[in-house]
Write a protein that holds these residues in place. Structure first.
Motif, PDB file in Angstrom:
ATOM      1  N   MET A  21       6.901   6.576   5.284  1.00 56.87           N
ATOM      2  CA  MET A  21       6.458   6.202   6.599  1.00 56.87           C
ATOM      3  C   MET A  21       5.505   5.169   6.152  1.00 56.87           C
ATOM      4  SD  MET A  21       5.852   9.900   8.564  1.00 56.87           S
ATOM      5  CE  MET A  21       5.308   8.942  10.062  1.00 56.87           C
ATOM      6  N   LYS A  22       5.046   4.410   6.926  1.00 59.56           N
ATOM      7  CA  LYS A  22       3.875   3.297   6.950  1.00 59.56           C
ATOM      8  C   LYS A  22       2.739   3.963   7.686  1.00 59.56           C
ATOM      9  CE  LYS A  22       2.508  -0.677   5.439  1.00 59.56           C
ATOM     10  NZ  LYS A  22       3.206  -2.020   5.880  1.00 59.56           N
ATOM     11  N   ILE A  23       1.472   4.410   6.674  1.00 64.77           N
ATOM     12  CA  ILE A  23       0.476   4.961   7.369  1.00 64.77           C
ATOM     13  C   ILE A  23      -0.735   4.273   7.126  1.00 64.77           C
ATOM     14  CG2 ILE A  23      -1.009   7.194   7.164  1.00 64.77           C
ATOM     15  CD1 ILE A  23       1.867   8.524   6.158  1.00 64.77           C
ATOM     16  N   LEU A  24      -1.744   4.360   8.249  1.00 65.90           N
ATOM     17  CA  LEU A  24      -3.093   3.767   8.609  1.00 65.90           C
ATOM     18  C   LEU A  24      -4.034   4.868   8.157  1.00 65.90           C
ATOM     19  CD1 LEU A  24      -5.036   1.669   8.980  1.00 65.90           C
ATOM     20  CD2 LEU A  24      -5.071   2.090  11.474  1.00 65.90           C
ATOM     21  N   VAL A  25      -4.812   4.650   7.089  1.00 68.37           N
ATOM     22  CA  VAL A  25      -6.038   5.851   6.993  1.00 68.37           C
ATOM     23  C   VAL A  25      -7.199   4.963   7.178  1.00 68.37           C
ATOM     24  CG1 VAL A  25      -7.101   7.235   5.289  1.00 68.37           C
ATOM     25  CG2 VAL A  25      -4.616   6.903   5.196  1.00 68.37           C
ATOM     26  N   THR A  26      -8.109   5.362   8.419  1.00 71.17           N
ATOM     27  CA  THR A  26      -9.370   4.993   8.488  1.00 71.17           C
ATOM     28  C   THR A  26     -10.271   5.686   7.921  1.00 71.17           C
ATOM     29  OG1 THR A  26      -9.626   6.414  10.555  1.00 71.17           O
ATOM     30  CG2 THR A  26      -8.338   4.254  11.063  1.00 71.17           C
ATOM     31  N   GLY A  27     -11.248   4.906   7.522  1.00 67.47           N
ATOM     32  CA  GLY A  27     -12.438   5.404   6.732  1.00 67.47           C
ATOM     33  C   GLY A  27     -11.813   5.937   5.338  1.00 67.47           C
ATOM     34  N   GLY A  28     -10.835   5.161   4.860  1.00 68.42           N
ATOM     35  CA  GLY A  28      -9.988   5.495   3.710  1.00 68.42           C
ATOM     36  C   GLY A  28     -10.784   5.550   2.300  1.00 68.42           C
ATOM     37  N   ALA A  29     -12.025   4.912   2.221  1.00 73.91           N
ATOM     38  CA  ALA A  29     -12.623   4.830   1.264  1.00 73.91           C
ATOM     39  C   ALA A  29     -13.845   6.059   0.864  1.00 73.91           C
ATOM     40  CB  ALA A  29     -13.418   3.468   0.788  1.00 73.91           C
ATOM     41  N   GLY A  30     -13.823   6.918   2.076  1.00 75.38           N
ATOM     42  CA  GLY A  30     -14.706   7.721   2.115  1.00 75.38           C
ATOM     43  C   GLY A  30     -14.167   9.195   1.319  1.00 75.38           C
ATOM     44  N   PHE A  31     -15.065   9.949   1.291  1.00 73.63           N
ATOM     45  CA  PHE A  31     -14.858  11.402   0.442  1.00 73.63           C
ATOM     46  C   PHE A  31     -13.566  11.915   0.617  1.00 73.63           C
ATOM     47  CE2 PHE A  31     -16.272  16.132   0.843  1.00 73.63           C
ATOM     48  CZ  PHE A  31     -15.415  16.449  -0.290  1.00 73.63           C
ATOM     49  N   ILE A  32     -13.441  12.348   1.895  1.00 72.47           N
ATOM     50  CA  ILE A  32     -11.963  13.155   2.188  1.00 72.47           C
ATOM     51  C   ILE A  32     -10.755  12.113   2.348  1.00 72.47           C
ATOM     52  CG2 ILE A  32     -10.753  14.501   3.863  1.00 72.47           C
ATOM     53  CD1 ILE A  32     -13.849  15.481   4.714  1.00 72.47           C
ATOM     54  N   ALA A  33     -11.170  11.079   2.931  1.00 72.23           N
ATOM     55  CA  ALA A  33      -9.942  10.256   3.011  1.00 72.23           C
ATOM     56  C   ALA A  33      -9.502   9.617   1.857  1.00 72.23           C
ATOM     57  CB  ALA A  33     -10.549   8.970   4.206  1.00 72.23           C
ATOM     58  N   SER A  34     -10.199   9.479   0.817  1.00 72.03           N
ATOM     59  CA  SER A  34      -9.770   8.637  -0.349  1.00 72.03           C
ATOM     60  C   SER A  34      -8.829   9.777  -1.164  1.00 72.03           C
ATOM     61  CB  SER A  34     -11.072   8.505  -1.398  1.00 72.03           C
ATOM     62  OG  SER A  34     -11.492   9.620  -1.571  1.00 72.03           O
ATOM     63  N   HIS A  35      -9.218  11.062  -1.082  1.00 70.75           N
ATOM     64  CA  HIS A  35      -8.179  12.019  -1.561  1.00 70.75           C
ATOM     65  C   HIS A  35      -6.946  12.120  -0.470  1.00 70.75           C
ATOM     66  CE1 HIS A  35     -10.823  13.986  -4.461  1.00 70.75           C
ATOM     67  NE2 HIS A  35     -11.966  13.916  -3.695  1.00 70.75           N
ATOM     68  N   LEU A  36      -7.003  11.974   0.581  1.00 67.34           N
ATOM     69  CA  LEU A  36      -5.785  11.956   1.472  1.00 67.34           C
ATOM     70  C   LEU A  36      -4.994  10.806   1.044  1.00 67.34           C
ATOM     71  CD1 LEU A  36      -4.125  12.750   3.934  1.00 67.34           C
ATOM     72  CD2 LEU A  36      -5.714  11.251   5.415  1.00 67.34           C
ATOM     73  N   VAL A  79      -0.932   7.408  12.170  1.00 66.69           N
ATOM     74  CA  VAL A  79      -2.561   6.920  11.733  1.00 66.69           C
ATOM     75  C   VAL A  79      -3.315   8.363  11.416  1.00 66.69           C
ATOM     76  CG1 VAL A  79      -4.898   6.031  12.578  1.00 66.69           C
ATOM     77  CG2 VAL A  79      -2.504   5.022  13.063  1.00 66.69           C
ATOM     78  N   PHE A  80      -4.026   8.257  10.296  1.00 72.31           N
ATOM     79  CA  PHE A  80      -4.853   9.224  10.002  1.00 72.31           C
ATOM     80  C   PHE A  80      -6.206   8.746  10.204  1.00 72.31           C
ATOM     81  CE2 PHE A  80      -1.198  11.062   8.098  1.00 72.31           C
ATOM     82  CZ  PHE A  80      -1.340  12.392   7.863  1.00 72.31           C
ATOM     83  N   HIS A  81      -7.001   9.336  11.226  1.00 69.47           N
ATOM     84  CA  HIS A  81      -8.357   8.779  11.747  1.00 69.47           C
ATOM     85  C   HIS A  81      -9.318   9.578  11.257  1.00 69.47           C
ATOM     86  CE1 HIS A  81     -11.454   6.717  13.904  1.00 69.47           C
ATOM     87  NE2 HIS A  81     -11.687   7.535  14.966  1.00 69.47           N
ATOM     88  N   MET A  82      -9.834   9.211  10.245  1.00 67.38           N
ATOM     89  CA  MET A  82     -11.022   9.874   9.254  1.00 67.38           C
ATOM     90  C   MET A  82     -12.195   9.226   9.441  1.00 67.38           C
ATOM     91  SD  MET A  82      -8.746  11.965   7.982  1.00 67.38           S
ATOM     92  CE  MET A  82      -9.656  13.007   6.859  1.00 67.38           C
ATOM     93  N   ALA A  83     -12.157   7.781  10.202  1.00 60.64           N
ATOM     94  CA  ALA A  83     -13.691   7.193  10.076  1.00 60.64           C
ATOM     95  C   ALA A  83     -14.418   7.680  11.024  1.00 60.64           C
ATOM     96  CB  ALA A  83     -13.439   5.719  10.345  1.00 60.64           C
ATOM     97  N   ALA A  84     -15.575   7.878  10.739  1.00 59.05           N
ATOM     98  CA  ALA A  84     -16.729   8.579  11.502  1.00 59.05           C
ATOM     99  C   ALA A  84     -18.040   8.732  11.056  1.00 59.05           C
ATOM    100  CB  ALA A  84     -16.310  10.008  11.895  1.00 59.05           C
ATOM    101  N   VAL A  97       0.164   8.587  -1.018  1.00 58.53           N
ATOM    102  CA  VAL A  97       0.964   7.555  -1.796  1.00 58.53           C
ATOM    103  C   VAL A  97       1.716   8.501  -2.850  1.00 58.53           C
ATOM    104  CG1 VAL A  97       0.706   5.984  -3.894  1.00 58.53           C
ATOM    105  CG2 VAL A  97      -1.027   5.709  -1.869  1.00 58.53           C
ATOM    106  N   ALA A  98       1.362   9.693  -3.172  1.00 59.91           N
ATOM    107  CA  ALA A  98       2.139  10.476  -4.239  1.00 59.91           C
ATOM    108  C   ALA A  98       3.277  11.095  -3.635  1.00 59.91           C
ATOM    109  CB  ALA A  98       1.002  11.710  -4.725  1.00 59.91           C
ATOM    110  N   ARG A  99       3.196  10.961  -2.025  1.00 60.24           N
ATOM    111  CA  ARG A  99       4.445  11.433  -1.440  1.00 60.24           C
ATOM    112  C   ARG A  99       5.379  10.272  -1.137  1.00 60.24           C
ATOM    113  NH1 ARG A  99       3.234  16.132   2.965  1.00 60.24           N
ATOM    114  NH2 ARG A  99       1.908  17.835   1.743  1.00 60.24           N
ATOM    115  N   GLY A 100       5.056   9.228  -1.604  1.00 65.64           N
ATOM    116  CA  GLY A 100       6.018   8.096  -1.225  1.00 65.64           C
ATOM    117  C   GLY A 100       5.761   7.264  -0.085  1.00 65.64           C
ATOM    118  N   HIS A 101       4.598   7.658   0.845  1.00 68.58           N
ATOM    119  CA  HIS A 101       4.458   6.679   1.923  1.00 68.58           C
ATOM    120  C   HIS A 101       3.633   5.452   1.473  1.00 68.58           C
ATOM    121  CE1 HIS A 101       5.313   9.918   4.408  1.00 68.58           C
ATOM    122  NE2 HIS A 101       4.419  10.969   3.766  1.00 68.58           N
ATOM    123  N   GLY A 102       3.897   4.276   2.361  1.00 63.06           N
ATOM    124  CA  GLY A 102       3.095   3.418   2.340  1.00 63.06           C
ATOM    125  C   GLY A 102       1.692   3.640   3.008  1.00 63.06           C
ATOM    126  N   VAL A 103       0.719   3.066   2.352  1.00 66.27           N
ATOM    127  CA  VAL A 103      -0.834   3.317   2.841  1.00 66.27           C
ATOM    128  C   VAL A 103      -1.660   2.260   2.890  1.00 66.27           C
ATOM    129  CG1 VAL A 103      -2.895   4.634   2.610  1.00 66.27           C
ATOM    130  CG2 VAL A 103      -0.533   5.804   2.093  1.00 66.27           C
TER     131      VAL A 103
END
Length: 313
Positions: A1-16, A75-80, A21-27
């Motif tokens: 899948m092609k996935i958007l992660v908002t807040g992607g450089a944050g604590f939780i989202a970076s681990h996400l 979308v994984f919406h983690m930004a806040a 990526v390890a599961r083979g998704h485009g991020v």
């Protein structure tokens, strides 16, 4: 899948991002770097299928342009905003960084036909409640702007689901600890000890008690729910098997530091306006899917403290 992660450089989202990526998704990870750190994603740079874009998710035109350039499936919406005390001084912090970002994401999804949203919600939406709380508890009366903005975000996500068919998974979780943390009690305690090695100031009287969840266990639960819950709107609590007092957290940090620092409490039953002194809720819904945290609250705090002490100058 092609996935958007908002807040992607944050604590939780970076681990996400690591997990996806390890599961083979485009991020595609986006972050305005106000709280997130670019270094959290350095291990993913250059990998096929991963891209970082510095962007303010609340900037609707810029976000829409990104959606139009990419073909996101989810979308994984983690930004806040994650600083409750800061939003007490400036309510715009949560209105803009928590609620407006959610609305911006939903509108971009609607306009571009993206049908799946995983949302990082919070136990703060429940407010100050006695006893163990289930997902169907009501009325929901948050006592912080952070909790209010997350609750309003949930309401918009629900309405967009009914109006436009967007499926959602809303994870309500408590304090999360672990590697790459950029805020929270463990983070604050370690930084305070660095400044004043012989003394650790703790806000409140130390009796505040909450479940603490390691970031790895949190993501196990979120990804399991995403794969297994199939309603249009899926709401679930995530939390540890135990709770930990702020006093015990401070003791653990001092123990792990190897110091003999004196712990001083400022007094009162909470650390700041909007702080909920006691949090305890039912996690039966996610446990029914087979999820169990590997670390209890104290073990999660201790592991996070070790990492912070090793990585805080």
């Amino acid at each position: 899948m092609k996935i958007l992660v908002t807040g992607g450089a944050g604590f939780i989202a970076s681990h996400l991002c690591d997990r996806l990526v390890a599961r083979g998704h485009g991020v595609v990870a986006v972050d305005n770097l106000s709280l997130g750190r670019r270094a959290h994603l350095a291990q993913l740079d250059g990998l096929p299928g991963f891209r970082f874009a510095e962007m303010d998710v609340a900037d609707a035109p810029q976000l829409r342009a990104l959606f139009e350039a990419e073909s996101f499936d989810a979308v994984f919406h983690m930004a806040a905003n994650s600083d409750i005390a800061r939003s007490h001084a400036d309510p715009e912090t949560d209105f803009g960084n928590t609620l407006r970002t959610t609305y911006s994401v939903l509108e971009a999804m609607r306009r571009n036909g993206v049908g799946q949203l995983v949302f990082a919600s919070t136990s703060a939406i429940y407010g100050e409640v006695q006893g163990r709380v289930r997902e169907d508890h009501g009325p929901l009366l948050p006592i912080s702007h952070y909790g209010a903005a997350k609750l309003a975000s949930e309401a918009f996500i629900s309405s967009y689901g009914e109006n436009y068919g967007i499926r959602s998974w809303m994870a309500r979780f408590p304090n999360v600890v672990g590697e790459r943390s950029t805020h929270g009690a463990v983070y604050d305690f370690v930084r305070k000890l660095r400044r004043t090695p012989g003394r650790l100031e703790v806000l409140g009287d130390g009796t505040q008690v909450k479940p603490y969840l390691h970031v790895a266990d949190l993501l196990d639960g979120i990804l399991l729910a995403w794969g297994r819950m199939s309603d249009r709107t899926n709401v679930f609590n995530l939390g540890g098997t135990t709770r930990c007092t702020v006093r015990r957290m401070a003791e653990i940090v001092v123990e792990e530091s190897g110091s003999d620092a004196v712990i001083d409490f400022t007094g009162g039953d909470r650390g700041w306006i909007g702080d909920v002194p006691s949090v305890d809720y039912d996690t039966g819904r996610i446990r029914a899917l087979g999820w169990e945290p590997r670390l209890d609250s104290e073990a999660a705090v201790r592991r996070a403290a070790r990492w912070m002490l090793d990585h805080t100058p």
